[in-house]
Design a protein around this motif. Structure first.
Motif, PDB file in Angstrom:
ATOM      1  N   GLN A   7       0.809  -1.208   0.000  1.00 46.55           N
ATOM      2  CA  GLN A   7       0.000   0.000   0.000  1.00 46.55           C
ATOM      3  C   GLN A   7       0.845   1.263   0.000  1.00 46.55           C
ATOM      4  O   GLN A   7       0.319   2.355  -0.198  1.00 46.55           O
ATOM      5  N   PHE A   8       2.139   1.115   0.214  1.00 47.23           N
ATOM      6  CA  PHE A   8       3.007   2.281   0.308  1.00 47.23           C
ATOM      7  C   PHE A   8       3.555   2.617  -1.074  1.00 47.23           C
ATOM      8  O   PHE A   8       4.262   1.818  -1.676  1.00 47.23           O
ATOM      9  N   ALA A  22       6.527   4.024  -7.480  1.00 43.21           N
ATOM     10  CA  ALA A  22       7.105   2.715  -7.156  1.00 43.21           C
ATOM     11  C   ALA A  22       6.376   2.108  -5.972  1.00 43.21           C
ATOM     12  O   ALA A  22       5.968   2.817  -5.046  1.00 43.21           O
ATOM     13  N   GLN A  23       6.231   0.780  -6.003  1.00 47.81           N
ATOM     14  CA  GLN A  23       5.630   0.030  -4.911  1.00 47.81           C
ATOM     15  C   GLN A  23       6.364  -1.295  -4.738  1.00 47.81           C
ATOM     16  O   GLN A  23       6.946  -1.809  -5.694  1.00 47.81           O
TER      17      GLN A  23
END
Length: 460
Positions: A7-8, A22-23
Motif C-alpha cells: 500500500q506504500f 514505485a511500490q
C-alpha cells in the motif's frame, strides 16, 4: 524477495511529463539469481552436505521444521550472497530463491528459518544433549578442521610434487565484552587473533584465538594435524611452511626439521644481523646514489641466536637501499642453496607469501569478523560459516570462472558481477521458473560459467 508493504507508494522525480511511482508489489522477485550457480557448485563438491554432517542433532525429528542441512545452507548461502547478520534472515526467510538453494521441497509455501532459530544453532554448547530445552545441535569442530583439508585433497586429481603452507595471523576487532577478549598492543584495540593456514587459494585452517598470545601460538599443533592428513593421501609430497617473522620460533623450526618439512620464515633484524651485511648495504647505497634507482644485493650466512635456537641455520639477507633509505630484510630457511639460491629464494619463494594477504581480505569480504556473540565457541562457529562460504566461492572461481575475465577475481567482485542478478521466480507444481534480468550485463560470462559447471560430474 517478497514484502507486505504493497500500500506504500513512493513518488520519484518525474521523467519529463511522466510520473514515476514505485511500490513493493513485484511479487516473488530476488536480487540473488546468480546463487543458482553456487547451488551447482554444491552439487559437485558437496561442501554443505559434508559440513552439515559435522553436526549432531539431538532434536526430536518428528517436531523439527528445518533440518541441520537446511539451517547450515541458509547461513552459508546468505554470507556468500552478502547478508552478514542473522537479522537479515527475518526477511530472507521469505525469499523463494534462497528456499530453492536450501533445497526446501516446496519453495512457494515453506519459509526458511528466522534469526532466533539460527541463533540457537550458533549458541549450542559443546556438552548439549537431548535434555536441553532449545539448543540441541552440537558441532564437532575437529570434523570441520578435517573437512577443510579433505576438500583441498579432493580438488586435485593427483599428488603435486610440492605444496606451500602459508601461515598468518590477523586482528579481528571486538566492540563488546566477548569471551577471550584482550587488548592487543600492536593493533591498538581489543580483538581476537585468528590463525589462518592456506595452500594457494585453499583454506586449510581458520582458528579463532584470544589475542593475549603470540602470533605463532598453536601453529605447530595445527600443522601436525594438517601435515598428517595430507601425507596420509600424498605420502611423497614435499611440504614447505612459509610465514613472516611472527612464526620464526624454535618450536616450529625444530618440529619441521624433525618431520622432514621445509620452512621459510621471516627473521626479525637485529644489530648482529645488520653488522653481517654492512659491506653489502654500503654497496647497495653506492649503487642507488649512482643510478637513482632502488638497489638490492643478497648474502647468505649461517646464523644462530645466542639463546633461543638449538642450532645454526641458513639465513638469506637482502641488502636493499630505497629512496627512503636502508631496507635490510632477513629470512631463515631449511631449503638448501642447491635447491634455491639466495636471490631466487627471497624474490620468488618468500615474496610469494604476499598473496595470502589477499586470501585473508576475502575472508573479511565474507564477514569473518562478525564475531559478536558472547562466547568464543559460537564465534568460532561463525568463523567456520564464513570459511565454508569462502570454499564455495573459491570452488566457483576454480571450476566455473577459470579461463574467463574473472578467473582471478576476489569474492566481492564475483558476488557483484555473477551472483547479484535480479530474478523473478514462478513456482508451479512441476517446475521452478527463474526469469533473470534481461538487462544483466554479463550474460555471456554467466553462460560460460554455467557450461563449465555442467561439464563437471554431479556427486551430491
Amino acid at each position: 524477495m517478497t514484502a507486505e508493504c504493497t500500500q506504500f507508494v513512493l513518488g520519484f522525480h518525474p521523467l519529463k511529463r511522466r510520473e514515476i511511482r514505485a511500490q513493493f508489489d513485484g511479487g516473488a522477485i530476488s536480487s540473488d539469481g546468480g546463487g543458482l550457480l553456487l547451488r551447482e557448485v554444491e552439487k559437485r563438491i558437496g561442501i554443505l552436505h559434508q559440513f552439515a554432517a559435522c553436526f549432531t542433532d539431538y532434536r526430536n525429528a518428528d517436531l523439527i521444521e528445518h533440518t541441520v542441512k537446511e539451517l547450515v545452507a541458509q547461513r552459508v548461502y546468505g554470507l556468500a550472497l552478502g547478508y552478514e547478520d542473522l537479522n537479515d534472515h527475518e526477511e530472507l526467510r521469505n525469499d523463494p530463491l534462497l528456499a530453492v538453494l536450501v533445497e526446501k521441497s516446496d519453495p512457494s509455501q515453506e519459509i526458511l528459518a528466522g534469526k532466533s532459530t539460527l541463533n540457537r544453532l550458533e549458541l549450542t554448547r559443546e556438552t548439549a544433549s537431548r535434555r536441553e530445552r532449545y539448543k540441541k545441535i552440537v558441532l564437532d569442530h575437529a570434523a570441520v578442521d578435517r573437512l577443510l583439508v579433505q576438500v583441498f585433497l579432493e580438488a586435485h586429481q593427483g599428488a603435486p610434487q610440492e605444496i606451500i603452507l602459508d601461515l598468518d595471523a590477523t586482528d579481528d576487532p571486538l566492540h563488546g565484552k566477548q569471551e577471550g577478549r584482550f587488548f592487543h598492543g600492536y593493533y591498538g584495540h581489543y580483538c581476537y587473533l585468528p590463525l589462518y593456514i592456506f595452500c594457494g587459494e585453499f583454506l586449510l585452517c581458520a582458528r579463532l584465538r584470544s589475542s593475549n598470545i603470540a602470533a605463532s601460538a598453536g601453529s605447530v599443533e595445527e600443522l601436525k594435524r594438517i601435515v598428517a592428513q595430507i601425507r596420509s593421501e600424498w605420502s611423497g609430497v614435499r611440504i614447505v611452511v612459509r610465514g613472516d617473522s611472527g612464526f620464526c620460533r624454535e618450536e616450529l623450526m625444530a618440529w619441521c626439521e624433525a618431520e622432514g618439512v621445509d620452512y621459510l620464515l621471516g627473521l626479525a633484524k637485529n644489530e648482529r644481523l645488520k653488522a653481517e651485511i654492512g659491506k653489502e648495504m654500503g654497496e647497495a647505497k653506492a649503487q642507488y646514489q649512482e643510478t637513482g634507482r632502488a638497489a638490492r644485493l643478497f648474502k647468505e650466512l649461517l646464523y644462530q641466536t645466542r639463546k633461543s635456537w638449538s642450532r645454526a641455520r641458513r639465513v638469506v639477507a637482502k641488502a636493499e637501499h630505497l629512496e627512503k633509505g636502508e631496507n635490510p630484510r632477513f629470512v631463515v630457511t631449511s631449503v638448501s642453496r642447491e635447491a634455491r639460491p639466495a636471490q631466487a629464494l627471497y624474490e620468488e619463494l618468500y615474496c610469494g607469501r604476499g598473496d595470502m594477504e589477499n586470501r585473508i581480505k576475502e575472508q573479511l569480504m565474507l564477514f569473518s569478523d562478525r564475531t559478536s556473540t558472547h562466547y568464543l565457541r559460537s564465534n568460532q562457529l561463525r568463523l567456520y560459516f564464513s570459511s565454508i562460504a569462502y570454499v564455495l566461492l573459491q570452488m566457483l572461481r576454480r571450476m566455473g570462472l577459470a579461463g574467463t575475465e574473472l578467473a582471478q577475481a576476489q569474492c566481492s567482485t564475483i558476488r557483484l558481477k555473477v551472483l547479484k542478478i535480479a530474478a523473478l521466480i514462478r513456482i508451479s507444481v512441476r517446475k521452478v521458473w527463474v526469469s533473470l534480468a534481461g538487462g544483466y550485463p554479463y550474460v555471456t560470462l554467466f553462460r560460460q560459467v554455467y557450461e563449465k559447471l555442467c561439464a563437471v560430474p554431479i556427486k551430491y
